[in-house]
Design a protein around this motif. Structure first.
Motif, mmCIF file in Angstrom:
data_model
loop_
_atom_site.group_PDB
_atom_site.id
_atom_site.type_symbol
_atom_site.label_atom_id
_atom_site.label_comp_id
_atom_site.label_asym_id
_atom_site.label_seq_id
_atom_site.Cartn_x
_atom_site.Cartn_y
_atom_site.Cartn_z
ATOM 1 N N CYS A 1 0.852 -1.194 0.000
ATOM 2 C CA CYS A 1 0.000 0.000 0.000
ATOM 3 C C CYS A 1 0.887 1.244 0.000
ATOM 4 O O CYS A 1 1.595 1.484 0.991
ATOM 5 N N PRO A 2 0.875 2.010 -1.070
ATOM 6 C CA PRO A 2 1.697 3.227 -1.087
ATOM 7 C C PRO A 2 1.226 4.223 -0.034
ATOM 8 O O PRO A 2 0.028 4.321 0.265
ATOM 9 N N LEU A 3 2.187 4.946 0.528
ATOM 10 C CA LEU A 3 1.929 5.980 1.536
ATOM 11 C C LEU A 3 2.252 7.303 0.863
ATOM 12 O O LEU A 3 3.412 7.566 0.533
ATOM 13 N N VAL A 4 1.227 8.146 0.640
ATOM 14 C CA VAL A 4 1.364 9.213 -0.349
ATOM 15 C C VAL A 4 1.074 10.595 0.217
ATOM 16 O O VAL A 4 0.072 10.812 0.904
ATOM 17 N N VAL A 5 1.967 11.525 -0.111
ATOM 18 C CA VAL A 5 1.744 12.961 0.037
ATOM 19 C C VAL A 5 1.930 13.536 -1.366
ATOM 20 O O VAL A 5 3.036 13.484 -1.914
ATOM 21 N N PRO A 6 0.883 14.049 -2.011
ATOM 22 C CA PRO A 6 0.960 14.387 -3.433
ATOM 23 C C PRO A 6 2.103 15.315 -3.814
ATOM 24 O O PRO A 6 2.693 15.169 -4.890
ATOM 25 N N ARG B 1 10.433 7.806 6.442
ATOM 26 C CA ARG B 1 11.343 7.007 5.611
ATOM 27 C C ARG B 1 10.627 6.429 4.392
ATOM 28 O O ARG B 1 11.174 6.429 3.280
ATOM 29 N N LYS B 2 9.409 5.948 4.591
ATOM 30 C CA LYS B 2 8.678 5.346 3.472
ATOM 31 C C LYS B 2 8.310 6.384 2.425
ATOM 32 O O LYS B 2 8.470 6.154 1.214
#
Length: 335
Positions: free
Chosen positions: A104-109, A219-220
């Motif tokens: 599951c990607p962990l995203v900040v656009p 980190r991710k």
């Protein structure tokens, strides 16, 4: 492209903010469904000048849904998010349930939107509120000089714990002002006139769950497991708006002047670039109700050459939660 959107946890503080954000940003939804647990079914929430009736969050509720915005807690997300994804929805989940999952990607656009393309489970995780605002500010600096070590102390608002916490802070403040002993039911003590370490223990001794989230999530998102992150998370008597004092070290020297140049151009950042003076710095009262991450007090460290210190403030319900999720959805719909 128009689509059908479901908001899961629509009666909660972040769920309501998601609805407001969809409305404010004119998200191209042909239908918006408000979903929640059984105790909220039949209630109504405001949207686009009218109201949405809250329906039960169950597998069948996701039939025909293109994007499902979740803010219903980790337990509900673990149960329902895979069911929504099986029915073809892209899930954007605001809980901690999927953040550490490598599938599951962990995203900040503003920082790593490309990561959202690879989502084998159909689930995109929204990071923790304190992590989001920090990486929005540090992302462009990391791209230029590669972060080595971050020391961060947070000053987190009551709204991060939900409606009941906000109400309790207001009640405690009144009790304190009247000379009474503040009543604590939601917090582990009085937050009014006080500071609290307000998170349960993490997987390592002497570290809170919230602190360890900031380590692993940073980190991710930045794609670098070697970054050192040393957090101390603190709850403060502010209703809405998280603040952070950050010390950042890099693999090559970074000056405050260079950092300010990068931050002026950084998406989602509002830089406070005036010389230091009392009251002329980002404040949670100013950030509340706004979308940007406010960055100020950018200065060269006095003890570590090439290191920086920054002060970072944002509305934890908006950019720290609802807005970040809606921005991900906007990018997906816009291609």
């Amino acid at each position: 492209m128009s689509c059908v959107v479901a908001v899961v946890g629509a009666t909660g503080v972040v769920g309501r903010e998601m609805l407001r954000t969809l409305e404010h940003r004119r998200f191209p939804a042909t239908e918006v469904r408000a979903l929640a647990s059984a105790r909220s079914v039949g209630s109504r929430v405001p949207f686009r000048g009218g109201e949405l009736e809250v329906k039960l969050a169950c597998a069948e509720a996701f039939d025909g849904v293109d994007i499902a915005l979740f803010s219903a807690g980790a337990a509900a997300s673990r149960e329902l998010a895979p069911l929504a994804a099986l029915r073809g929805a892209v899930v954007i989940d605001n809980s901690s349930a999927w953040r550490a999952d490598p599938a599951c990607p962990l995203v900040v656009p503003e920082v790593n939107m490309d990561a959202a393309k690879d989502r084998p489970k159909g689930i995109i995780a929204n990071p923790n509120c304190s992590t989001i605002q920090m990486v929005v500010a540090l992302g462009p600096l990391h791209a230029a000089a590669r972060l080595k070590h971050i020391v961060v102390s947070t000053y987190q608002a009551a709204s991060g714990k939900g409606h009941a916490a906000m109400d309790e802070l207001i009640t405690q403040t009144r009790e304190l002002a009247s000379g009474a002993e503040p009543t604590a039911n939601v917090f582990p003590g009085s937050l009014a006139g006080n500071l609290l370490m307000d998170w349960k223990s993490g997987s390592l001794p002497d570290w809170s769950e919230e602190e360890l989230k900031m380590v692993h999530e940073t980190r991710k998102i930045l794609g670098d497991a070697s970054i050192g992150v040393t957090p101390t998370t603190v709850r403060v008597p502010v209703v809405t708006g998280h603040s952070e004092a950050v010390h950042a070290q890099f693999h090559r020297p970074m000056t405050a002047s260079e950092a300010r140049d990068l931050l002026r151009r950084a998406p989602g950042v509002r830089l406070f670039d005036e010389p230091y003076a009392p009251g002329r710095h980002p404040q949670p009262r100013e950030a509340a109700g706004t979308d940007e991450v406010y960055v100020g007090r950018v200065r060269d460290d006095l003890a570590v050459p090439g290191a920086l210190n920054l002060w970072i403030v944002a509305d934890n319900l908006r950019k720290g939660a609802a807005l970040n999720a809606v921005q991900i959805a906007e990018r997906l719909v816009g291609g």
